[in-house]
Scaffold this active site. Structure first.
Site, PDB file in Angstrom:
ATOM      1  N   HIS A  90       0.876  -1.213  -0.019  1.00  0.00           N
ATOM      2  CA  HIS A  90       0.098  -0.099   0.205  1.00  0.00           C
ATOM      3  C   HIS A  90       0.899   1.477  -0.023  1.00  0.00           C
ATOM      4  O   HIS A  90       0.618   2.227  -0.732  1.00  0.00           O
ATOM      5  CB  HIS A  90      -1.055  -0.081   1.105  1.00  0.00           C
ATOM      6  CG  HIS A  90      -2.039  -0.979   1.138  1.00  0.00           C
ATOM      7  ND1 HIS A  90      -2.899  -1.156   2.233  1.00  0.00           N
ATOM      8  CD2 HIS A  90      -2.356  -1.834   0.108  1.00  0.00           C
ATOM      9  CE1 HIS A  90      -3.802  -2.211   1.661  1.00  0.00           C
ATOM     10  NE2 HIS A  90      -3.561  -2.386   0.630  1.00  0.00           N
ATOM     11  N   ARG A 101     -13.134  -0.156 -12.682  1.00  0.00           N
ATOM     12  CA  ARG A 101     -13.269  -1.151 -11.500  1.00  0.00           C
ATOM     13  C   ARG A 101     -14.630  -0.660 -10.743  1.00  0.00           C
ATOM     14  O   ARG A 101     -14.525   0.407  -9.922  1.00  0.00           O
ATOM     15  CB  ARG A 101     -11.973  -1.113 -10.650  1.00  0.00           C
ATOM     16  CG  ARG A 101     -10.937  -1.561 -11.340  1.00  0.00           C
ATOM     17  CD  ARG A 101      -9.828  -1.496 -10.211  1.00  0.00           C
ATOM     18  NE  ARG A 101      -8.526  -1.964 -10.838  1.00  0.00           N
ATOM     19  CZ  ARG A 101      -7.651  -0.895 -11.008  1.00  0.00           C
ATOM     20  NH1 ARG A 101      -7.832   0.400 -11.065  1.00  0.00           N
ATOM     21  NH2 ARG A 101      -6.243  -1.292 -11.851  1.00  0.00           N
ATOM     22  N   ARG A 139     -16.293  -3.095 -15.620  1.00  0.00           N
ATOM     23  CA  ARG A 139     -16.123  -4.541 -15.161  1.00  0.00           C
ATOM     24  C   ARG A 139     -17.004  -4.657 -14.061  1.00  0.00           C
ATOM     25  O   ARG A 139     -17.179  -3.767 -13.026  1.00  0.00           O
ATOM     26  CB  ARG A 139     -14.782  -4.756 -14.581  1.00  0.00           C
ATOM     27  CG  ARG A 139     -14.483  -6.021 -13.979  1.00  0.00           C
ATOM     28  CD  ARG A 139     -12.858  -6.547 -13.425  1.00  0.00           C
ATOM     29  NE  ARG A 139     -12.756  -5.687 -12.150  1.00  0.00           N
ATOM     30  CZ  ARG A 139     -11.697  -5.687 -11.661  1.00  0.00           C
ATOM     31  NH1 ARG A 139     -10.635  -6.246 -12.308  1.00  0.00           N
ATOM     32  NH2 ARG A 139     -11.116  -5.074 -10.636  1.00  0.00           N
ATOM     33  N   GLU A 180      -8.710 -14.586 -16.667  1.00  0.00           N
ATOM     34  CA  GLU A 180      -7.803 -14.741 -15.602  1.00  0.00           C
ATOM     35  C   GLU A 180      -7.648 -16.077 -14.985  1.00  0.00           C
ATOM     36  O   GLU A 180      -6.696 -16.176 -14.113  1.00  0.00           O
ATOM     37  CB  GLU A 180      -8.123 -13.685 -14.550  1.00  0.00           C
ATOM     38  CG  GLU A 180      -9.463 -13.479 -13.967  1.00  0.00           C
ATOM     39  CD  GLU A 180      -9.853 -12.374 -13.383  1.00  0.00           C
ATOM     40  OE1 GLU A 180      -8.818 -11.573 -12.775  1.00  0.00           O
ATOM     41  OE2 GLU A 180     -11.128 -11.918 -13.596  1.00  0.00           O
ATOM     42  N   ASP A 220      -3.741 -11.572 -12.227  1.00  0.00           N
ATOM     43  CA  ASP A 220      -4.544 -12.844 -11.689  1.00  0.00           C
ATOM     44  C   ASP A 220      -3.715 -13.863 -12.709  1.00  0.00           C
ATOM     45  O   ASP A 220      -3.473 -15.122 -12.193  1.00  0.00           O
ATOM     46  CB  ASP A 220      -5.826 -12.878 -11.662  1.00  0.00           C
ATOM     47  CG  ASP A 220      -6.231 -12.305 -10.010  1.00  0.00           C
ATOM     48  OD1 ASP A 220      -5.248 -12.097  -9.386  1.00  0.00           O
ATOM     49  OD2 ASP A 220      -7.213 -11.774  -9.858  1.00  0.00           O
ATOM     50  N   ARG A 257       2.659 -12.753  -6.688  1.00  0.00           N
ATOM     51  CA  ARG A 257       3.450 -11.736  -6.964  1.00  0.00           C
ATOM     52  C   ARG A 257       3.924 -10.477  -5.865  1.00  0.00           C
ATOM     53  O   ARG A 257       4.893  -9.978  -5.857  1.00  0.00           O
ATOM     54  CB  ARG A 257       2.980 -10.665  -8.229  1.00  0.00           C
ATOM     55  CG  ARG A 257       1.611 -10.101  -7.886  1.00  0.00           C
ATOM     56  CD  ARG A 257       1.168  -9.604  -9.159  1.00  0.00           C
ATOM     57  NE  ARG A 257       0.106  -8.356  -8.919  1.00  0.00           N
ATOM     58  CZ  ARG A 257      -1.049  -8.673  -8.699  1.00  0.00           C
ATOM     59  NH1 ARG A 257      -1.333  -9.946  -8.614  1.00  0.00           N
ATOM     60  NH2 ARG A 257      -2.006  -7.620  -8.518  1.00  0.00           N
ATOM     61  N   CYS A 308      -5.194  -6.214 -19.846  1.00  0.00           N
ATOM     62  CA  CYS A 308      -5.252  -5.124 -18.889  1.00  0.00           C
ATOM     63  C   CYS A 308      -4.355  -5.659 -17.650  1.00  0.00           C
ATOM     64  O   CYS A 308      -4.435  -6.842 -17.391  1.00  0.00           O
ATOM     65  CB  CYS A 308      -6.828  -4.887 -18.101  1.00  0.00           C
ATOM     66  SG  CYS A 308      -7.942  -4.728 -19.186  1.00  0.00           S
TER      67      CYS A 308
END
Length: 752
Positions: free
Chosen positions: A366, A473, A509, A608, A632, A642, A679
């Site tokens: 973050h 999103r 999405r 994904e 993903d 990752r 993406c």
């Protein structure tokens, strides 16, 4: 046992250990074993103090050996930290019931009850802590305390001799020398400046409340101040209009508004603790629960909790920020931290902050997301950096290579000064390319789109010169709400996004909730592996009312316009059938109610889940387009998280198998004339975008800041030559594809 025989026995054995051959670490290992034996303790451990006041487990007999050098406790954390910070002996028959107890599941210490800790000190300076623990509840005798204190004196002499590598005493020699530490990139850029050490923690000294009612008043006032300060973050000049970091900070702010957290704090105060001790107690108990979850999501949530708790402690102590006097920072600050949360970084004056170096954390943490939004060069996984610097040291952060240069020579400084000037010129070049189409040198047009999630992201569409929004999103609207957003509110939000797009395409999405995205107002089961659990379309089909409400809002918002819907986490082609039926039904209801329907509706699937690669023929007949969720898809294919630094080196999308899978996707899309967009992070890195174009991708979606670098690469690329090279590398089974592509780019004069 009596004190004199025990002292004589242990001193004799310690002298023997000191005279034996071996390095300092081996001696510490023998010391803890001997002490455990003489004192009849199941556990004996040595923690050594680091430069930032934290404590590292250096040796243990009885705890998990894998925890040695892996467990680090913040300054003042737990009973061990309290012993070091206050320079006092801690003698607890039932350690876990003490307000300051901090449980670390990785040590395996949960079966031990009693604890005796004494400071390891010399000339008044605390070097560490010596600890013994037992399964039985017992208060250690004065004789036990005396034996342990005498042993601590011997250990202190051993440490100051410099024999223990990595201890505070031995590392002083290195502090005058130039050094290079290899870490990993968290946020791109290069920065030159001088070191400021980040020391965020307030040490709690007063535990029991004299007036619980007054403590509750203090706690309530501090929580109000905390929440107000977090609200102010969203007005930060560098954050008000950016993207992914808004999601991070909003989740952080939601944690601060969590009623369960507030209730536990109040209960701890009502139980007789001071406000500060209550914060520490709840922090430690919540951390223990989170660390039992072996999942990257919970590790990141734990960092947020620590950051939030430390912030609340600073407010209670009258220090609003972790930077004591931000105005006193040097104008070219390089911030060095053991670990850091996203909000802590915002405490520092952005105008004076050039770079960030963190021992912990990765490019997906973050704090990395916020550093990117602020434009701060940042390097993570810089092991040992805190011990090797002194405040005011010159330092260079090269986030392009992941290197940190400490006390660099004048030649190195001169070279990096030139590099910084070059990067500044390159940013101006990117802005100049805004309205230039992304066409390769041999005439191949590539569509570049941005990823977005909030209305405030939409100005980036024009600023970057992108062709549209390849991924919007929609779940962020739900995460920002305290209740499930009604149809009208959703429709207004989606309508505003389409208006800001100014005619350019937007791919919405549908709700991708579950996994690492939790809505506090929706009951969701606890899962062992949430990333592969009940999320996205799986939840939408199991709870059709949730998906139906969102589809209804999107259909209303797109009246008279084109609507593009992308379905995430599709596992089988057959899942698209009930999704299509639901959309068709809502479309018919819209028409029956006399509302204007969308001009066209295009429904796509996000690829994904790897198993979908084996039924592409069936899938292509059921969709209007596909989008590859590379983040993903790659980590599922490679079975490598990752965000996990230990397996990060195994996560390379430019490996033969993932590239062959992507090539299969491109061939299927060409066969069925179904458009495909990729993406994810791959799209936004020039070297990986080059390979994607070589594989046949003609549409990429990325962070707005990546449009300029990727477009620059495209303008100098011969797509046909790149395609032949990649095809040849895959046929031969070449494993060092990344190196070969970098060499190709260098020879062709392509900027990557």
């Amino acid at each position: 046992m009596t004190s004199e025989p025990a002292l004589r026995v242990i001193m004799r054995r310690l002298r023997e250990i000191m005279s034996e051959p071996g390095d300092g670490q081996q001696r510490l290992d023998k010391i803890v074993k001997q002490i455990a034996g003489v004192m009849v303790a199941e556990v004996c451990s040595i923690y050594l103090k680091r430069q930032d006041g934290s404590l590292e487990l250096f040796a243990t007999e009885g705890l998990n050996r894998d925890a040695v050098h892996a467990v680090r406790m913040k300054r003042g954390e737990g009973l061990v930290g309290r012993c070091a910070e206050l320079n006092i002996t801690v003698n607890e028959p039932e350690a876990s019931s003490h307000p300051a107890f901090s449980y670390r599941p990785e040590t395996g210490e949960e079966i031990y009850h009693s604890l005796l800790a004494v400071p390891i000190q010399r000339s008044g300076q605390v070097l560490g802590v010596l600890v013994v623990q037992n399964r039985t509840q017992k208060e250690y005798s004065d004789e036990d305390v005396e034996v342990l204190q005498a042993t601590a004196m011997v250990v202190a002499e051993h440490l100051v001799s410099g024999a223990v590598a990595g201890s505070g005493a031995s590392i002083e020699i290195e502090k005058s020398l130039s050094a290079v530490i290899q870490g990993e990139k968290m946020a791109d850029g290069v920065a030159l400046g001088h070191v400021v050490l980040h020391e965020p923690r307030i040490v709690v000294t007063h535990l029991m409340a004299e007036d619980p009612a007054a403590e509750l008043v203090r706690l309530d006032a501090a929580i109000i101040t905390l929440r107000a300060s977090l609200d102010e973050m969203f007005e930060h000049e560098h954050l008000s209009g950016a993207g992914e970091h808004r999601d991070v900070l909003e989740a952080y702010r939601m944690f601060a508004h969590d009623k369960g957290w507030e209730r536990r704090l109040r209960e701890a105060v009502e139980g007789g603790l001071t406000a500060e001790a209550a914060v520490e107690r709840v922090q430690n108990s919540t951390r223990a629960r989170m660390l039992r979850q072996n999942d990257a999501y919970w590790r990141e949530r734990q960092r947020d909790l620590d950051d939030l708790s430390d912030r609340l402690l600073r407010i209670l102590a009258g220090r609003i920020t972790s930077a004591d006097a931000p105005s006193a920072l040097p104008p070219d600050t390089i911030l060095v931290a053991r670990t850091m949360g996203p909000a802590e970084l915002l405490d520092y004056d952005r105008r004076r902050l050039r770079g960030l170096i963190v021992e912990d954390g990765s490019g997906q943490s973050h704090v990395a997301v916020v550093a990117k939004a602020l434009g701060i060069a940042a390097v993570g996984q810089a092991r040992g950096v805190v011990e090797r610097v002194t405040a005011g040291d010159a330092a260079i952060v090269d986030a392009t290579t992941g290197e940190v240069h400490l006390r660099p020579s004048s030649d190195v400084i001169a070279a990096y000064s030139d590099k910084v000037r070059f990067l500044a010129r390159r940013q101006r070049q990117y802005r100049a390319l805004r309205d230039v189409p992304a066409v390769t040198a041999d005439g191949v047009r590539v569509n570049l789109h941005i990823n977005a999630g909030l209305l405030v992201d939409m100005p980036h569409l024009k600023e970057s010169g992108a062709d549209g929004v390849g991924l919007f999103r929609t779940e962020l609207l739900f995460m920002l709400s305290n209740t499930l957003p009604k149809v009208e509110r959703q429709a207004d939000s989606y309508s505003a996004v389409l208006a800001r797009a100014d005619g350019k395409p937007v791919v919405f999405r549908t709700l991708d909730i579950g996994g690492d995205k939790v809505l506090h107002y929706l009951r969701q089961p606890k899962e062992e592996n949430p990333a592969m659990g009940w999320r996205a379309v799986r939840m939408g089909l199991d709870r059709p009312a949730l998906l139906r409400t969102q589809v209804r809002a999107l259909l209303r918002a797109a009246g008279g316009q084109e609507l593009r819907l992308m379905i995430p986490m599709v596992s089988t082609a057959a899942e698209m059938d009930p999704v299509r039926e639901l959309i068709d039904k809502e479309h018919q209801i819209l028409i029956e109610k006399g509302r204007e329907p969308p001009k066209t509706i295009r429904v796509g699937a996000m690829v994904e889940v790897p198993c979908l690669l084996f039924e592409l023929d069936a899938l292509m007949k059921k969709v209007d387009f596909i989008s590859v969720g590379s983040n993903d898809l790659m980590q599922f294919m490679l079975a490598a998280d990752r965000t996990n630094a230990r397996v990060g080196s195994r996560y390379d999308p430019l490996s033969p198998a993932p590239l062959r899978a992507l090539k299969t996707l491109v061939k299927a899309s060409e066969k069925y004339k179904v458009p495909v967009t990729l993406c994810g992070e791959m799209a936004g890195r020039p070297i990986e975008a080059l390979v994607l174009i070589a594989l046949g991708f003609r549409s990429l979606s990325m962070a707005p800041a990546s449009i300029g670098p990727v477009k620059t690469m495209i303008l100098s690329l011969d797509a046909n030559r790149a395609s032949k090279l990649v095809e040849d590398l895959l046929k031969k089974g070449t494993t060092n594809i990344r190196e070969r592509i970098a060499a190709f780019a260098g020879a062709e004069g392509i900027e990557i």
